[in-house]
Design an enzyme around this catalytic site. Sequence first.
Site, mmCIF file in Angstrom:
data_model
loop_
_atom_site.group_PDB
_atom_site.id
_atom_site.type_symbol
_atom_site.label_atom_id
_atom_site.label_comp_id
_atom_site.label_asym_id
_atom_site.label_seq_id
_atom_site.Cartn_x
_atom_site.Cartn_y
_atom_site.Cartn_z
ATOM 1 C CD GLU A 124 -14.586 5.006 0.589
ATOM 2 O OE1 GLU A 124 -15.024 4.415 1.589
ATOM 3 O OE2 GLU A 124 -14.103 6.165 0.623
ATOM 4 C CE1 TYR A 139 -13.314 12.768 0.768
ATOM 5 C CE2 TYR A 139 -11.022 13.220 1.317
ATOM 6 C CZ TYR A 139 -12.214 13.601 0.722
ATOM 7 O OH TYR A 139 -12.316 14.823 0.102
ATOM 8 C CG HIS A 168 -1.980 -1.034 1.168
ATOM 9 N ND1 HIS A 168 -3.012 -1.095 2.073
ATOM 10 C CD2 HIS A 168 -2.171 -2.073 0.329
ATOM 11 C CE1 HIS A 168 -3.791 -2.127 1.785
ATOM 12 N NE2 HIS A 168 -3.284 -2.735 0.731
ATOM 13 C CE1 TYR A 179 -8.356 -8.004 0.230
ATOM 14 C CE2 TYR A 179 -6.955 -7.189 1.991
ATOM 15 C CZ TYR A 179 -7.506 -7.044 0.738
ATOM 16 O OH TYR A 179 -7.207 -5.932 -0.016
#
Length: 384
Positions: free
Chosen positions: A252, A262, A159, A273
């Site tokens: 999103e 957010y 990420h 997961y």
Amino acid sequence: MKIVKLACVLLLVQFNLFSQATENNKESDSIKSEAANFSIEIISSDLKVPWSFTFLPDGTALVGERDIGQLSLLDIKTGERDLILGLPEMFHSKKLSAGLFDVVPHPKFAENGQLYLVHSVGTAEASGLAISTAKLVGKQLQGSKILIETTPKVAGKWHFGGRLVIANNYLYLSTGDGYEYSALAQDLNAHAGKILRLNLDGSIPADNPFVSTPDALPEIWSYGVRNPQAMTRHPETNAVWQIDHGPQGGDEINLAEAGKNYGWPVITYGEEYGGGPIGDGITHHAGMEQPLYYWVPSIAPSGATFYSGDVFPRWQGNLFVGALSGKHLNRLVIENGRIIHEERLLKDKDWRVRFVVQGPDGFLYIGVDAGHVIRIRPSPSSAE
């Protein structure tokens, strides 16, 4: 006799190479979709995760390969690539999905030759993102310097975010949460899980929302995002749209607006997961934004662009988003700022679409993890 056999083998190899090159550049038959008939053409292959793609004023393109930290100059007519030398030092790892991310020309590139490069820095034990700038001279980068490095460095993986957009003469950088460090997305003293905003020279805009907030990093523009691997500027409003890669569901689309939260990982439409709620399993919380649009199940978005060209008139104003796990190109129809319809293109190709870019010729260009750069153009039989 041996010489004759060797000659035959060489001729066969040459024929196979020629056939393969011809096949790679062969235009597909017309593909029918809801709003356009188009064909696809592979213009370059054998790339290692083609993550970034940008056009230069002379019509050539730069294509970046994430895992090996490599940048090449691509002739989109012939498919020939020339390696760019002198890239900034970076940390790259296929295992951790680290390396070279976005590459964006300065708005005055034709005058100054300046490029912005987003790349990972550090080690497997402690890594982050950086924006470097350098001047492209021929096929060599010169004068490379780092404008910003994210903090803190973490032993994260996958990420990184890593998209860079220039809008209103500011740099907007998306940063991921480091996977196992999702709480940092709500921490204003960390760059992870944020959209950052800088001036073009790397300095901090005086009107950034948290410049006067104690213990907040002044580069932060908005926060509470997970792994925004897609971000683009609206060609008419100049608004920055960021598309966040959710967990199992909960991708999103949001407008990256000053000071907005957010919600990740406090609120999400996704789940862990393998199943199970994330945190309290809630989708709403006071002071946290609702997405403009979201996907359940996840399509794993990566790369996005608004179409504004003339060659696909019925695509004008549509938002195109690459899909990794979804293995398609997503076309979103927008009306009065709302997404009212989506169409999934190229579903039969089994391609993990990594980037999508509109070219100066009005065609769309996509990169896929199979190693191809592909051109999408109207088919000869298009009846638009």
